[in-house]
Design an enzyme around this catalytic site. Structure first.
Site, PDB file in Angstrom:
ATOM      1  N   LYS A  59     -53.766  -4.231  71.645  1.00 56.09           N
ATOM      2  CA  LYS A  59     -54.978  -4.724  72.128  1.00 56.09           C
ATOM      3  C   LYS A  59     -55.393  -5.674  70.321  1.00 56.09           C
ATOM      4  O   LYS A  59     -55.819  -5.815  69.625  1.00 56.09           O
ATOM      5  CB  LYS A  59     -56.760  -4.105  71.357  1.00 56.09           C
ATOM      6  CG  LYS A  59     -56.372  -2.819  72.937  1.00 56.09           C
ATOM      7  CD  LYS A  59     -57.508  -1.871  72.665  1.00 56.09           C
ATOM      8  CE  LYS A  59     -57.244  -1.251  73.802  1.00 56.09           C
ATOM      9  NZ  LYS A  59     -58.146  -0.702  73.814  1.00 56.09           N
ATOM     10  N   SER A  77     -61.075   4.302  75.260  1.00 56.41           N
ATOM     11  CA  SER A  77     -59.943   4.959  75.149  1.00 56.41           C
ATOM     12  C   SER A  77     -59.984   5.450  73.928  1.00 56.41           C
ATOM     13  O   SER A  77     -59.106   4.384  72.869  1.00 56.41           O
ATOM     14  CB  SER A  77     -59.035   4.650  76.322  1.00 56.41           C
ATOM     15  OG  SER A  77     -58.384   3.676  76.173  1.00 56.41           O
ATOM     16  N   ASN A  87     -60.626   0.613  63.551  1.00 52.20           N
ATOM     17  CA  ASN A  87     -61.345  -0.680  62.597  1.00 52.20           C
ATOM     18  C   ASN A  87     -62.426  -0.092  62.277  1.00 52.20           C
ATOM     19  O   ASN A  87     -63.239  -0.340  61.317  1.00 52.20           O
ATOM     20  CB  ASN A  87     -61.535  -1.368  64.532  1.00 52.20           C
ATOM     21  CG  ASN A  87     -60.200  -1.881  64.472  1.00 52.20           C
ATOM     22  OD1 ASN A  87     -59.711  -2.522  63.759  1.00 52.20           O
ATOM     23  ND2 ASN A  87     -59.393  -1.372  66.060  1.00 52.20           N
ATOM     24  N   ASP A 141     -65.759  -0.723  75.721  1.00 55.52           N
ATOM     25  CA  ASP A 141     -64.656  -0.413  75.140  1.00 55.52           C
ATOM     26  C   ASP A 141     -65.142  -0.729  73.464  1.00 55.52           C
ATOM     27  O   ASP A 141     -65.443  -0.556  72.547  1.00 55.52           O
ATOM     28  CB  ASP A 141     -63.681  -2.068  74.439  1.00 55.52           C
ATOM     29  CG  ASP A 141     -62.267  -0.658  74.611  1.00 55.52           C
ATOM     30  OD1 ASP A 141     -62.204   0.289  73.951  1.00 55.52           O
ATOM     31  OD2 ASP A 141     -60.840  -1.975  74.209  1.00 55.52           O
ATOM     32  N   ARG A 201     -38.372   4.247  68.760  1.00 52.11           N
ATOM     33  CA  ARG A 201     -36.831   3.226  67.344  1.00 52.11           C
ATOM     34  C   ARG A 201     -35.865   4.158  66.806  1.00 52.11           C
ATOM     35  O   ARG A 201     -34.659   3.665  66.399  1.00 52.11           O
ATOM     36  CB  ARG A 201     -37.581   1.873  66.933  1.00 52.11           C
ATOM     37  CG  ARG A 201     -36.838   1.146  66.467  1.00 52.11           C
ATOM     38  CD  ARG A 201     -37.425   0.390  65.005  1.00 52.11           C
ATOM     39  NE  ARG A 201     -38.970  -0.649  66.136  1.00 52.11           N
ATOM     40  CZ  ARG A 201     -38.741  -1.755  65.996  1.00 52.11           C
ATOM     41  NH1 ARG A 201     -37.491  -2.418  66.200  1.00 52.11           N
ATOM     42  NH2 ARG A 201     -39.782  -2.427  66.711  1.00 52.11           N
ATOM     43  N   LYS A 236     -62.898  -7.560  70.303  1.00 51.49           N
ATOM     44  CA  LYS A 236     -63.556  -5.539  70.302  1.00 51.49           C
ATOM     45  C   LYS A 236     -63.177  -5.389  69.095  1.00 51.49           C
ATOM     46  O   LYS A 236     -64.320  -4.539  68.095  1.00 51.49           O
ATOM     47  CB  LYS A 236     -64.206  -4.698  71.217  1.00 51.49           C
ATOM     48  CG  LYS A 236     -62.778  -4.456  71.700  1.00 51.49           C
ATOM     49  CD  LYS A 236     -62.301  -2.762  70.991  1.00 51.49           C
ATOM     50  CE  LYS A 236     -60.796  -2.582  71.631  1.00 51.49           C
ATOM     51  NZ  LYS A 236     -60.199  -0.943  69.726  1.00 51.49           N
ATOM     52  N   SER A 250     -62.180   5.570  65.888  1.00 44.62           N
ATOM     53  CA  SER A 250     -61.992   4.308  65.527  1.00 44.62           C
ATOM     54  C   SER A 250     -60.901   3.667  64.309  1.00 44.62           C
ATOM     55  O   SER A 250     -61.805   3.161  63.055  1.00 44.62           O
ATOM     56  CB  SER A 250     -62.767   3.535  66.193  1.00 44.62           C
ATOM     57  OG  SER A 250     -62.301   2.042  65.973  1.00 44.62           O
ATOM     58  N   GLU A 266     -56.448  -2.843  63.697  1.00 46.51           N
ATOM     59  CA  GLU A 266     -55.805  -4.164  64.466  1.00 46.51           C
ATOM     60  C   GLU A 266     -56.701  -5.390  64.533  1.00 46.51           C
ATOM     61  O   GLU A 266     -56.409  -6.345  63.900  1.00 46.51           O
ATOM     62  CB  GLU A 266     -55.377  -4.028  66.307  1.00 46.51           C
ATOM     63  CG  GLU A 266     -54.555  -3.142  66.438  1.00 46.51           C
ATOM     64  CD  GLU A 266     -52.900  -3.646  66.492  1.00 46.51           C
ATOM     65  OE1 GLU A 266     -52.537  -5.037  66.235  1.00 46.51           O
ATOM     66  OE2 GLU A 266     -52.176  -3.440  67.487  1.00 46.51           O
TER      67      GLU A 266
END
Length: 332
Positions: free
Chosen positions: A108, A139, A257, A245, A35, A192, A255, A280
């Site tokens: 996701k 991944s 999360n 995942d 962007r 997940k 990760s 996320e």
């Protein structure tokens, strides 16, 4: 189209850059759209993404650009932006994407407000008949960018298109398995993220590996219960985009999360735990719990994460509540 027709990657974060490297490694010229035109020019000149993937060279077949017109006429377009921005990005690029091949959604999550999965968002925004696919699986961007062996799932409602796109994007170290179960793959990827936060909380609270293993198993049971009423197939959830995942993101501080949950477990507030980084699952938690409640699906772990993220329950109270749940048959 000729073999020289590029593959588009929309989004210059870690995952977008990694997928651009993977597509280029599979033998395709790649247009990487950012962007910010200035950031695109810097990426093109430096041949590296120093903000997100420092030290990882950009494949020579990648051309970074900030011009939307450069996206037209591609073989396929990978949309690699955060889930909550998918609608806005698709709306802004609706024109050039009309001739940019199938759109492959790589986020996701579930959109807040509408409670829509990413494929539903795309179908609402893109011209009627635009082919849409979903890419998801275990991944980490750094592994894919460096060419380390990774396997993911690509889903499209048309099984033939799913197979063709998987073959198009697969390379020596990046393997794509295909399915026509779009919703099952989306549920695995979105769900997940929320459940990985719970596993991070367990780690941050120092509750031990046994507790985390139990939580992963029970969290996976929640995903299976959630998937059925929404049309996801059990075998999809047991594959790369579900169990694979979940195991990866529920076990590693790489990760976002898991790391977010780990900080929550250590006593940080949701705002402090986020630390300016995107997790996320923090955005998806309320939507996932709300969808489950609306259909009467029991998801105590997901509901607990949603309450902690919203600030309506403390970590200690949630843990006590989960441990006080009635005993039951394991498969009930």
């Amino acid at each position: 189209m000729s073999a020289e027709t590029p593959i588009n990657v929309v989004g210059g974060g870690a995952w977008g850059t990694a997928l651009a490297n993977a597509a280029a490694g599979a033998g395709h010229p790649v247009t990487l759209w950012l962007r910010d035109a200035g950031a695109a020019a810097a990426l093109q000149a430096q041949r590296e993404n120093p903000r997100y993937l420092p030290g990882v060279p950009l494949h020579p077949a990648i051309r970074a650009t900030g011009e939307a017109v450069d996206l037209a006429g591609a073989r396929a377009t990978l949309l690699v932006v955060p889930a909550q921005t998918v609608r806005g990005v698709l709306e802004s690029l609706r024109g050039p994407l009309a001739t940019a091949g199938p759109v492959i959604l790589c986020a996701k999550g579930i959109e807040r407000g509408s409670d829509s999965f990413m494929s539903a968002v795309a179908e609402q925004v893109l011209p009627s008949g635009t082919p849409v696919a979903v890419l998801s699986g275990p991944s980490f961007a750094i592994d894919v960018a460096r060419g380390l062996p990774t396997a993911v799932t690509l889903a499209a409602a048309d099984a033939g298109r799913a197979a063709a796109l998987s073959a198009l994007l697969s390379g020596p170290s990046f393997r794509l398995y295909h399915t026509d179960d779009v919703r099952g793959v989306e549920i695995g990827g979105a769900g997940k993220n929320v459940l990985a936060i719970a596993c991070g909380i367990v780690a941050g609270r120092g509750l031990g590996e046994s507790a985390r293993a139990a939580l992963i198993a029970r969290a996976f049971a929640e995903l299976m219960r959630f998937a059925r009423p929404f049309g996801g197939r059990p075998e999809t959830l047991m594959g790369l985009s579900g169990l694979g995942d979940l195991v990866l993101t529920a076990s590693s501080p790489q990760s976002r999360n898991f790391a977010f949950g780990q900080r929550l477990g250590a006593g940080a507030s949701p705002a402090e735990a986020a630390g300016g980084k995107l997790a996320e699952g923090a955005f998806t938690a309320a939507a996932l719990a709300g969808l489950a409640a609306a259909k009467g699906i029991e998801m105590p772990v997901a509901a607990a994460v949603a309450a902690i993220v919203a600030g309506t329950a403390s970590v200690d109270d949630v843990i006590a509540g989960l441990l006080a749940r009635p005993l039951r048959g394991e498969t009930d």
